[in-house]
Scaffold this active site. Structure first.
Site: not given
Ligand code: ARG
Length: 476
Positions: A30, A117, A162-163, A284, A292, A324, A329, A332
């Protein structure tokens, strides 16, 4: 001694007949990602060794050497010259091996009364605690930027929806304050989560505690923990704190995503309520006219990642027996990803918000479409004595007339309005004062109570929110 801490080709320990295969070594290592915990690992080791010496479990001389060695290792890591080795599996064994190379036998005493651990659980909590504090700071910065924008637009009128249909006029400041409320709740959740993160697992050792006369409270105090995990089995296996953080992060991102969706809509030329500074947008490669809103779009997309991180951790834990297991592991990378995504997103949003240009005229024009003051007319009739349901029906009738004529309620003459609402004799109820309630300004000014959209209330709410943010940060 022929241990993997000193000899790459050795078996794990004397108990093993052969070294771990190259494939398994790669599969189980790890260090490529947990080296991120190096500095908190050293902090934890220093506090542990200091306590071992104070309790006379190791000598003062060992402690001095460990301190020197770890300080040197920290400098090597900070300078980027520390050599990480995959065959040493993880961050903990890499640092311990280097310590023993540097100081010899005293380095081999560091792990007394400790296990990886409780060590890894401690590291993760120390690391997350610092990140939570940083995220809180970023969230506050973003909220302050929103509050500044809200203050500048406490009187700016836009349609409330609303909506996704025009509903009633609101102020843009009021609309922004809704997000500040969400972020305040996020901050409260972060602080609540932090309290459970900030408990010390060290002392639990592998799972059952340790036979040495350790002083857990001393270590907790040195490392700034509020207390110690009360059950050793729980201490090494619990990852609730990481799950809680990811749940909080997922909800925070959900709020960012909702704001993003609105920014994307508002910047669309079809709506055109705002503009975002060019440095936050892209063009673009084929359409020269495009601008954009990539940042809010990406934030909306990245929300899915953080929800995924939460799901990954929940699935990771769901079938683990105590205590444990190596499964842990896998905690993370989702946690790191959630922290990184939330931090980067907050940072870019805090920078982007002050650059928003508000197009008041477009907002106002949109608020004038869609009969946003229809409720105000109904309320007017109620105040003149009509029952609300009857008033609702009378105004619906008037809206129907306006739709047919292609005009707004405010465009109807007094006579036309009286005529249009004359379902049950309420025509006489309408006086010349009705025009005031049909204007956008009249509508928002009327909602003058706590939580309402009247500019006066918005200004007060901004002051209260600022105070709340400042108070949250003083208390910590
Ligand atoms: N790298 C391990 C992890 O992240 C450290 C703990 C290893 N413990 C063990 N018993 N193998 O969880």
């Amino acid at each position: 001694m022929n241990s993997p801490l000193h000899n790459k080709t050795a078996a794990w320990s004397a108990r093993f007949a052969e070294p771990v295969s190259e494939l398994v070594q790669r599969y189980t290592a790890s260090v490529s990602f947990d080296q991120r915990l190096a500095l908190v690992d050293i902090r934890g080791s220093l506090a542990h060794a200091e306590m071992l010496a104070a309790q006379a479990i190791i000598s003062q001389d060992d402690w001095r050497q460990i301190q020197d060695g770890l300080t040197r290792i920290r400098a090597e890591i900070e300078a980027g010259i520390f050599v990480w080795q995959q065959d040493l599996e993880d961050v903990h064994l890499n640092i311990e091996a280097r310590l023993t190379t540097l100081i010899g036998i005293a380095g081999k005493r560091l792990h007394t009364g400790r296990s990886r651990n409780d060590q890894v659980a401690t590291d993760l909590r120390l690391w997350l605690r610092d990140e939570i504090d940083q995220i809180g700071f970023l969230l506050k910065t973003l909220s302050m930027a929103l509050l500044d924008l809200a203050h500048a637009h406490a009187d700016t009128i836009m349609p409330g929806f609303t909506h996704l249909q025009v509903a009633q006029p609101v102020t843009f400041g009021h609309h922004l304050l809704a997000y500040v409320e969400m972020f305040l709740r996020d901050q409260q959740r972060l602080m609540d989560c932090r309290a459970r993160v900030n408990q010390l697992p060290l002392g639990a050792a592998a799972l059952a505690g340790t036979s040495y006369p350790i002083d857990r409270m001393r270590v907790a105090h040195t490392l700034g923990f509020d207390g110690v995990c009360r059950n050793s089995l729980d201490a090494v296996s619990d990852r609730d704190f990481a799950i809680e953080f990811c749940a909080t992060a997922a909800l925070l991102m959900t709020h960012i995503s909702r704001l993003s969706e609105e920014l994307v809509l508002w910047i669309s030329p079809r709506i055109g309520f705002i503009d975002i500074a060019d440095r936050f947008c892209t063009g673009s490669s084929i359409m020269p006219q495009k601008k954009n809103p990539d940042v809010p779009e990406l934030a909306r997309g990245k929300t899915g990642r953080v929800v995924g991180d939460l799901m990954a951790l929940l699935m990771l834990m769901k079938a683990q027996p105590l205590a444990y297991n190596k499964d842990n592991q896998e905690d993370k990378e989702p946690l790191f990803d959630a922290v990184d995504t939330v931090s980067d997103t907050l940072r870019v949003f805090a920078a982007m918000i002050p650059g928003i240009v508000v197009k008041r005229d477009a907002m106002r024009a949109a608020a004038l479409q869609g009969y946003a003051t229809a409720t105000d007319l109904a309320d007017y009739l109620v105040k003149k004595g009509l029952a609300f349901r009857d008033a609702h029906e009378a105004v619906a009738q008037a809206v129907k007339v306006c739709v047919a004529q292609g005009c707004d309620l405010a465009d109807l003459s007094l006579d036309a309005l009286r005529h249009a609402t004359s379902l049950g004799g309420q025509a006489e109820l309408i006086g010349a004062d009705v025009q005031a309630v049909l204007t956008l300004e009249g509508s928002i000014a009327a909602r003058n109570h706590i939580g309402g959209t009247a500019p006066e209330q918005v200004r007060q709410a901004i002051a209260v929110a600022r105070q709340t943010w400042l108070r949250l940060f003083c208390e910590k």
